[in-house]
Scaffold this motif. Sequence first.
Motif, PDB file in Angstrom:
ATOM      1  N   ARG A 157      52.759   7.658  40.610  1.00 54.61           N
ATOM      2  CA  ARG A 157      53.787   8.626  41.017  1.00 54.61           C
ATOM      3  C   ARG A 157      55.148   8.262  40.435  1.00 54.61           C
ATOM      4  NH1 ARG A 157      52.770  10.213  47.406  1.00 54.61           N
ATOM      5  NH2 ARG A 157      50.485  10.414  47.296  1.00 54.61           N
ATOM      6  N   SER A 160      55.269   8.894  36.593  1.00 60.71           N
ATOM      7  CA  SER A 160      55.010  10.261  36.140  1.00 60.71           C
ATOM      8  C   SER A 160      56.299  10.947  35.707  1.00 60.71           C
ATOM      9  CB  SER A 160      54.351  11.072  37.260  1.00 60.71           C
ATOM     10  OG  SER A 160      53.103  10.522  37.622  1.00 60.71           O
ATOM     11  N   GLN A 161      56.203  11.760  34.672  1.00 59.67           N
ATOM     12  CA  GLN A 161      57.328  12.548  34.189  1.00 59.67           C
ATOM     13  C   GLN A 161      56.830  13.952  33.865  1.00 59.67           C
ATOM     14  OE1 GLN A 161      60.625  11.652  33.952  1.00 59.67           O
ATOM     15  NE2 GLN A 161      59.985   9.785  35.019  1.00 59.67           N
ATOM     16  N   GLY A 162      57.414  14.956  34.533  1.00 61.19           N
ATOM     17  CA  GLY A 162      56.983  16.329  34.289  1.00 61.19           C
ATOM     18  C   GLY A 162      55.530  16.516  34.677  1.00 61.19           C
ATOM     19  N   SER A 163      54.751  17.046  33.769  1.00 64.08           N
ATOM     20  CA  SER A 163      53.331  17.279  34.039  1.00 64.08           C
ATOM     21  C   SER A 163      52.455  16.101  33.647  1.00 64.08           C
ATOM     22  CB  SER A 163      52.860  18.529  33.270  1.00 64.08           C
ATOM     23  OG  SER A 163      53.034  18.349  31.865  1.00 64.08           O
ATOM     24  N   TRP A 164      53.066  15.052  33.085  1.00 62.09           N
ATOM     25  CA  TRP A 164      52.286  13.897  32.623  1.00 62.09           C
ATOM     26  C   TRP A 164      52.264  12.805  33.682  1.00 62.09           C
ATOM     27  CZ3 TRP A 164      53.870   8.779  31.864  1.00 62.09           C
ATOM     28  CH2 TRP A 164      52.914   7.942  31.268  1.00 62.09           C
ATOM     29  N   ALA A 165      51.104  12.173  33.818  1.00 56.77           N
ATOM     30  CA  ALA A 165      50.974  11.028  34.717  1.00 56.77           C
ATOM     31  C   ALA A 165      49.967  10.065  34.111  1.00 56.77           C
ATOM     32  CB  ALA A 165      50.519  11.466  36.100  1.00 56.77           C
ATOM     33  N   GLY A 289      63.413  15.315  30.451  1.00 56.28           N
ATOM     34  CA  GLY A 289      62.389  16.279  30.077  1.00 56.28           C
ATOM     35  C   GLY A 289      61.744  16.035  28.729  1.00 56.28           C
ATOM     36  N   PRO A 291      59.249  14.214  26.328  1.00 52.20           N
ATOM     37  CA  PRO A 291      58.043  13.409  26.554  1.00 52.20           C
ATOM     38  C   PRO A 291      58.279  11.942  26.216  1.00 52.20           C
ATOM     39  CG  PRO A 291      57.483  15.446  25.428  1.00 52.20           C
ATOM     40  CD  PRO A 291      58.979  15.373  25.465  1.00 52.20           C
ATOM     41  N   GLU A 295      53.476   9.126  26.870  1.00 54.41           N
ATOM     42  CA  GLU A 295      52.776  10.413  26.903  1.00 54.41           C
ATOM     43  C   GLU A 295      52.307  10.805  25.513  1.00 54.41           C
ATOM     44  OE1 GLU A 295      53.546  15.119  28.096  1.00 54.41           O
ATOM     45  OE2 GLU A 295      55.084  13.614  28.547  1.00 54.41           O
TER      46      GLU A 295
END
Length: 471
Positions: A157, A160-165, A289, A291, A295
Amino acid sequence: MTHWLPDIKTGSGPLYIRIADAAEAAIKAGTLANGAKLPPHRDLAFDLKVTIGTITRAYAVLRERGLVSGEVGRGTYVQGGMRQISPSVDPVTSAFGGTRALVPPSGKLRFDTTAAVDVGQAEIIGRVMMEIATEHPSEISSYTRTISPDWAEAGRRWLSQGSWAPDPQNILPQLGVHAGVNAVMAAVTGPGDRLVCEHLTYSQVARSATLMGRRVVLADMDEQGVLPEDFERVCAREHPKAAFIMSSGQNPTTSCLPLSRRKEIIEIARRHNVWLIEDYLYGGMIADGVPTLAELAPDRTFILNGLSKSVAAGVRGAWVACPPHMAQRVRLTQKLVSGGLPFLLAELSARLVLSGAADEIRSRVLAELAVREQAARTLLAGREFRSHPYLPFLWLKLPEPWLSGTFKQAALDQDVLIDDEDEFKAGRSDRVFHHVRVGFSEGRDRSISIAGLKILNRILDQAPTGESAVI
């Protein structure tokens, strides 16, 4: 004035430390008697063929050791009736200690720290620690032999950044980001291997690498971060095993690598088989924001983030997400390098994140930083500097004729501790930036932070004078 010329061809460490050590030896031997006046900065710099800033830093070290005293316009004098002081700086401290005093002088405004602002998090942390002690008495009294799935989930958690984890199977809790970087370095490099760093960066990583027998090589940078073409040059010439990069919220410059440049860095790293160590401690605060390197290249990037700047530095909670099949190797090196992970701090960090308390504290910390950063913008209007509303420091360009070390000393004389640019140089560099880093996160009372900024602004309006003069 005493005619004294130290021998700087012998000794170890930076030149200013050698000068300070030579002066201390002369004082103890009686060559420099109590009350003797040391040569003016300009004269000694000319005789030794060094910069005035080097002499300023050497005299500052002597003051910190309690060996001399000085007044602007009068000069620097051997302290009469010397008190007992700590032993002379040893080679390890000289070579790896950086430009900060190991024990900072008391009674100063701490603008050389970027720890999380005190927003009352101690109450929350204390409550969670009591819960852990009640529920897990046996784990606290023993060694940590297993990693709880909750610890990895908390890391997922927080990283994680944005939709990437990242995959929880590849995540390990760490005793702070710095310790995590050391564990990664030990896992992917060996003695004599090279680590790429930017000219300016969190240089304690470079010092750790050198202490561990690795060799640091420098890649050039601009206002957006590391230059791909120079990174390519270094990789082709030096054959490094790893590169340490702060992709967003770079310390001390605040820069963020553009997406195109991140892709170039990754492609170069692939061609030359270089591991990427991505320090995202400040990047996670600004959440720009873009990547992350992890990622874009999870197969060769270790990404680290922690709690020290946005939640609580004293908790030392952090996590590293490793490339596939590398987690076990890093876990072993972590144990060997640090002795292992304390159950209490790992569990505390995880609970803070999983309960939402860490997010709540971070929101309050970032809100306070935004207020302080705006105050800095107002107070320093017309000055040239780089900052971000959610970062606890600014990168201040000094007007002529100020030098970085001279301005740091002038600030110290006004009871404000800041960092000069040398604190962030990862190795020997011919580049001069004429900047200082000013942190403003210390203390719960923002009025103290504002008062320090006002002092620095007044100093900027003054030309260097007296023993710190540079003409």
